[in-house]
Design a protein around this motif. Structure first.
Motif, PDB file in Angstrom:
ATOM      1  N   VAL A 294      54.551  44.995  31.523  1.00 21.67           N
ATOM      2  CA  VAL A 294      54.351  43.549  31.542  1.00 21.67           C
ATOM      3  C   VAL A 294      53.297  43.156  32.586  1.00 21.67           C
ATOM      4  O   VAL A 294      52.735  42.055  32.523  1.00 21.67           O
ATOM      5  N   LEU A 295      53.013  44.045  33.514  1.00 19.58           N
ATOM      6  CA  LEU A 295      52.041  43.748  34.569  1.00 19.58           C
ATOM      7  C   LEU A 295      50.608  44.021  34.140  1.00 19.58           C
ATOM      8  O   LEU A 295      49.667  43.655  34.854  1.00 19.58           O
ATOM      9  N   LEU A 296      50.417  44.667  32.985  1.00 22.94           N
ATOM     10  CA  LEU A 296      49.079  44.980  32.492  1.00 22.94           C
ATOM     11  C   LEU A 296      48.617  43.798  31.649  1.00 22.94           C
ATOM     12  O   LEU A 296      48.972  43.667  30.482  1.00 22.94           O
ATOM     13  N   THR A 297      47.824  42.925  32.249  1.00 25.00           N
ATOM     14  CA  THR A 297      47.567  41.610  31.655  1.00 25.00           C
ATOM     15  C   THR A 297      46.183  41.471  31.036  1.00 25.00           C
ATOM     16  O   THR A 297      45.768  40.353  30.693  1.00 25.00           O
ATOM     17  N   GLY A 298      45.457  42.546  30.855  1.00 26.08           N
ATOM     18  CA  GLY A 298      44.160  42.463  30.212  1.00 26.08           C
ATOM     19  C   GLY A 298      43.394  43.751  30.410  1.00 26.08           C
ATOM     20  O   GLY A 298      43.731  44.562  31.271  1.00 26.08           O
ATOM     21  N   ALA A 299      42.350  43.952  29.587  1.00 23.43           N
ATOM     22  CA  ALA A 299      41.540  45.163  29.679  1.00 23.43           C
ATOM     23  C   ALA A 299      40.089  44.831  29.353  1.00 23.43           C
ATOM     24  O   ALA A 299      39.813  43.940  28.535  1.00 23.43           O
ATOM     25  N   THR A 300      39.185  45.560  29.997  1.00 28.29           N
ATOM     26  CA  THR A 300      37.752  45.319  29.854  1.00 28.29           C
ATOM     27  C   THR A 300      37.007  46.645  29.871  1.00 28.29           C
ATOM     28  O   THR A 300      37.329  47.518  30.679  1.00 28.29           O
ATOM     29  N   PRO A 301      36.002  46.827  29.002  1.00 27.76           N
ATOM     30  CA  PRO A 301      35.178  48.040  29.084  1.00 27.76           C
ATOM     31  C   PRO A 301      34.444  48.123  30.421  1.00 27.76           C
ATOM     32  O   PRO A 301      34.054  47.104  31.008  1.00 27.76           O
ATOM     33  N   PHE A 302      34.230  49.342  30.878  1.00 27.71           N
ATOM     34  CA  PHE A 302      33.619  49.577  32.183  1.00 27.71           C
ATOM     35  C   PHE A 302      32.269  48.871  32.328  1.00 27.71           C
ATOM     36  O   PHE A 302      31.937  48.372  33.413  1.00 27.71           O
ATOM     37  N   ALA A 303      31.487  48.797  31.274  1.00 30.97           N
ATOM     38  CA  ALA A 303      30.155  48.184  31.359  1.00 30.97           C
ATOM     39  C   ALA A 303      30.214  46.730  31.810  1.00 30.97           C
ATOM     40  O   ALA A 303      29.228  46.189  32.332  1.00 30.97           O
ATOM     41  N   GLU A 304      31.359  46.076  31.621  1.00 27.93           N
ATOM     42  CA  GLU A 304      31.485  44.662  31.975  1.00 27.93           C
ATOM     43  C   GLU A 304      32.111  44.446  33.349  1.00 27.93           C
ATOM     44  O   GLU A 304      32.400  43.300  33.737  1.00 27.93           O
ATOM     45  N   VAL A 305      32.309  45.517  34.107  1.00 24.62           N
ATOM     46  CA  VAL A 305      33.022  45.412  35.380  1.00 24.62           C
ATOM     47  C   VAL A 305      32.383  44.440  36.371  1.00 24.62           C
ATOM     48  O   VAL A 305      33.097  43.658  37.006  1.00 24.62           O
ATOM     49  N   PRO A 306      31.057  44.435  36.587  1.00 20.65           N
ATOM     50  CA  PRO A 306      30.532  43.513  37.608  1.00 20.65           C
ATOM     51  C   PRO A 306      30.947  42.064  37.397  1.00 20.65           C
ATOM     52  O   PRO A 306      31.364  41.392  38.342  1.00 20.65           O
ATOM     53  N   GLN A 307      30.854  41.559  36.170  1.00 26.23           N
ATOM     54  CA  GLN A 307      31.231  40.174  35.921  1.00 26.23           C
ATOM     55  C   GLN A 307      32.745  39.996  35.968  1.00 26.23           C
ATOM     56  O   GLN A 307      33.256  39.027  36.536  1.00 26.23           O
ATOM     57  N   VAL A 308      33.473  40.935  35.370  1.00 27.98           N
ATOM     58  CA  VAL A 308      34.929  40.817  35.335  1.00 27.98           C
ATOM     59  C   VAL A 308      35.523  40.942  36.736  1.00 27.98           C
ATOM     60  O   VAL A 308      36.468  40.231  37.083  1.00 27.98           O
ATOM     61  N   MET A 309      34.969  41.826  37.572  1.00 28.83           N
ATOM     62  CA  MET A 309      35.447  41.945  38.946  1.00 28.83           C
ATOM     63  C   MET A 309      35.319  40.606  39.668  1.00 28.83           C
ATOM     64  O   MET A 309      36.253  40.155  40.353  1.00 28.83           O
ATOM     65  N   ALA A 310      34.173  39.951  39.509  1.00 34.87           N
ATOM     66  CA  ALA A 310      33.983  38.651  40.145  1.00 34.87           C
ATOM     67  C   ALA A 310      34.962  37.617  39.588  1.00 34.87           C
ATOM     68  O   ALA A 310      35.557  36.836  40.343  1.00 34.87           O
ATOM     69  N   ASP A 311      35.169  37.622  38.270  1.00 36.15           N
ATOM     70  CA  ASP A 311      36.065  36.653  37.651  1.00 36.15           C
ATOM     71  C   ASP A 311      37.510  36.854  38.098  1.00 36.15           C
ATOM     72  O   ASP A 311      38.232  35.887  38.379  1.00 36.15           O
ATOM     73  N   VAL A 312      37.962  38.120  38.157  1.00 37.78           N
ATOM     74  CA  VAL A 312      39.327  38.416  38.594  1.00 37.78           C
ATOM     75  C   VAL A 312      39.505  38.054  40.059  1.00 37.78           C
ATOM     76  O   VAL A 312      40.477  37.377  40.444  1.00 37.78           O
ATOM     77  N   CYS A 313      38.577  38.480  40.902  1.00 44.89           N
ATOM     78  CA  CYS A 313      38.731  38.288  42.342  1.00 44.89           C
ATOM     79  C   CYS A 313      38.633  36.822  42.755  1.00 44.89           C
ATOM     80  O   CYS A 313      39.232  36.414  43.744  1.00 44.89           O
ATOM     81  N   GLU A 314      37.892  36.015  41.983  1.00 44.53           N
ATOM     82  CA  GLU A 314      37.761  34.601  42.315  1.00 44.53           C
ATOM     83  C   GLU A 314      38.755  33.728  41.554  1.00 44.53           C
ATOM     84  O   GLU A 314      38.716  32.502  41.669  1.00 44.53           O
ATOM     85  N   GLY A 315      39.644  34.345  40.762  1.00 43.29           N
ATOM     86  CA  GLY A 315      40.689  33.603  40.083  1.00 43.29           C
ATOM     87  C   GLY A 315      40.273  32.941  38.785  1.00 43.29           C
ATOM     88  O   GLY A 315      41.054  32.205  38.183  1.00 43.29           O
ATOM     89  N   ARG A 316      39.051  33.195  38.332  1.00 38.06           N
ATOM     90  CA  ARG A 316      38.619  32.621  37.051  1.00 38.06           C
ATOM     91  C   ARG A 316      39.248  33.339  35.864  1.00 38.06           C
ATOM     92  O   ARG A 316      39.331  32.785  34.761  1.00 38.06           O
ATOM     93  N   LEU A 317      39.685  34.573  36.078  1.00 42.86           N
ATOM     94  CA  LEU A 317      40.375  35.345  35.046  1.00 42.86           C
ATOM     95  C   LEU A 317      41.758  35.695  35.584  1.00 42.86           C
ATOM     96  O   LEU A 317      41.904  36.625  36.378  1.00 42.86           O
ATOM     97  N   PRO A 318      42.792  34.941  35.208  1.00 47.15           N
ATOM     98  CA  PRO A 318      44.143  35.217  35.726  1.00 47.15           C
ATOM     99  C   PRO A 318      44.575  36.628  35.333  1.00 47.15           C
ATOM    100  O   PRO A 318      44.436  37.032  34.178  1.00 47.15           O
ATOM    101  N   ALA A 319      45.086  37.346  36.291  1.00 44.78           N
ATOM    102  CA  ALA A 319      45.497  38.725  36.003  1.00 44.78           C
ATOM    103  C   ALA A 319      46.499  39.178  37.043  1.00 44.78           C
ATOM    104  O   ALA A 319      46.444  38.774  38.206  1.00 44.78           O
ATOM    105  N   ILE A 320      47.424  40.020  36.615  1.00 51.65           N
ATOM    106  CA  ILE A 320      48.262  40.749  37.565  1.00 51.65           C
ATOM    107  C   ILE A 320      47.598  42.091  37.820  1.00 51.65           C
ATOM    108  O   ILE A 320      47.161  42.391  38.928  1.00 51.65           O
ATOM    109  N   CYS A 321      47.471  42.905  36.775  1.00 43.95           N
ATOM    110  CA  CYS A 321      46.653  44.115  36.862  1.00 43.95           C
ATOM    111  C   CYS A 321      45.686  44.116  35.684  1.00 43.95           C
ATOM    112  O   CYS A 321      46.114  44.249  34.537  1.00 43.95           O
ATOM    113  N   HIS A 322      44.415  43.965  35.960  1.00 39.72           N
ATOM    114  CA  HIS A 322      43.393  44.021  34.914  1.00 39.72           C
ATOM    115  C   HIS A 322      42.881  45.455  34.832  1.00 39.72           C
ATOM    116  O   HIS A 322      42.487  46.043  35.833  1.00 39.72           O
ATOM    117  N   VAL A 323      42.910  46.002  33.629  1.00 37.47           N
ATOM    118  CA  VAL A 323      42.573  47.413  33.418  1.00 37.47           C
ATOM    119  C   VAL A 323      41.122  47.549  32.976  1.00 37.47           C
ATOM    120  O   VAL A 323      40.638  46.782  32.136  1.00 37.47           O
TER     121      VAL A 323
END
Length: 332
Positions: A294-323
């Motif tokens: 239940v803690l795995l709340t989303g997944a993203t391909p590695f190529a998209e990590v720079p944008q997704v990292m920023a979105d997760v860390c700044e709270g724009r992408l709600p996540a418990i554990c983003h894979v």
């Protein structure tokens, strides 16, 4: 293996607020090393947000280094510690095994053989990225274990807080409540076997409060929820952020305690009898519990990590554990 099996792509924080994917060569593994092809990795929002924003205090640069980090704070630095992959080359007993490693986000990597821990066959790779968070919770509960029948509250419904709540819910007779400002955590708490409350609704007179929100407000709430002689187990890392507390109430008269815990060392209660590898193995055994999914709340391909990292860390992408997944990185 492809002709480019010894090339890799890795996520680096170049400077505060900016990350990118870089290509880098890999050496051939030595006799006591393994070559691992990543299957998935997890974004540890709290810690990685501090790294991305450049909020690691200079006097903590060495203390807070990840075990397999490259570069230095504030950047360029390759940081992360929730990687699961398959061993493509190395000692026979590890060959083709799925393993967990405290390695940053990277498609392939060479590490010492003792830096990986085999994942049990009945633990899916994506769930295994939670190993580091479960290990943090295990170490904290070694520092301050609950007693049978205790009333325990976890303040902060992030990855570590939710892992702690699940472990606490398995203690006999322990009544667990997860407290978070986000009401969307209520069904997560229910799945974990815990109650849920927003801070203003939480019940007091708690025997133990586990604090994981990394905020002054969360720590104040934790103190306010304790009974006399109770303990706050603080698993938060605040980085460069100061912490303001009101200690003019029952803090002294109630003889309240704040006990810090940090996963970089084994809890004193087990330091003479457990190694880091032992603690990881225990954490992986605990992850046989499918409730953790239940803690795995989303997944993203590695190529998209720079944008997704920023979105997760700044709270724009709600996540418990983003894979982060690596299925499309076979050519690297």
């Amino acid at each position: 293996m492809s002709a480019r099996a010894h090339d890799a792509r890795a996520y680096w924080v170049l400077e505060p607020g900016r990350g990118e994917i870089r290509s880098e060569p890999l050496p051939a593994p030595g006799p006591d090393e393994v070559l691992v092809r990543a299957l998935c990795s997890g974004i540890s929002r709290g810690t990685e947000a501090l790294v991305l924003r450049g909020e690691v205090p200079p006097d903590q640069y060495e203390v807070m280094r990840a075990p397999l980090q490259q570069g230095d704070f504030p950047g360029p630095v390759k940081y992360g510690y929730l990687s699961v992959g398959v061993v493509e080359d190395g000692p026979a007993h590890l060959l083709d095994r799925v393993v967990f490693s405290l390695h940053p986000h990277q498609t392939r990597y060479v590490v010492p053989a003792d830096a990986v821990v085999p994942v049990p066959d009945d633990v899916p790779p994506r769930r295994a990225v939670l190993t580091g968070a479960v290990e943090t919770a295990v170490n904290g509960l070694w520092d301050v274990p609950p007693l049978i029948g205790d009333r325990v509250t976890v303040v902060g419904g992030g990855m570590v807080g939710c892992c702690a709540a699940r472990l606490l819910a398995r203690f006999p007779g322990v009544e667990v409540t997860l407290v978070d400002v986000d009401a969307a955590r209520a069904p997560v708490a229910e799945a974990l076997g815990a109650g849920f409350a927003r801070p203003e609704e939480a019940k007091g007179a708690q025997d133990l409060v586990v604090h994981t929100s990394a905020s002054s407000a969360g720590l104040q709430t934790s103190l306010d929820l304790l009974r006399a002689e109770g303990t706050v187990l603080d698993l938060s890392w605040y980085g460069t952020h100061g912490v303001a507390l009101d200690l003019g109430g029952t803090y002294h008269s109630g003889r309240l305690r704040i006990r810090s815990s940090q996963v970089g060392t084994i809890a004193d209660a087990r330091r003479g009898s457990r190694s880091m590898a032992d603690r990881k193995a225990v954490s992986l055994q605990l992850l046989r519990d499918p409730t953790f999914d239940v803690l795995l709340t989303g997944a993203t391909p590695f190529a998209e990590v720079p944008q997704v990292m920023a979105d997760v860390c700044e709270g724009r992408l709600p996540a418990i554990c983003h894979v982060v997944t690596y299925e499309h990185e076979e050519g690297t």
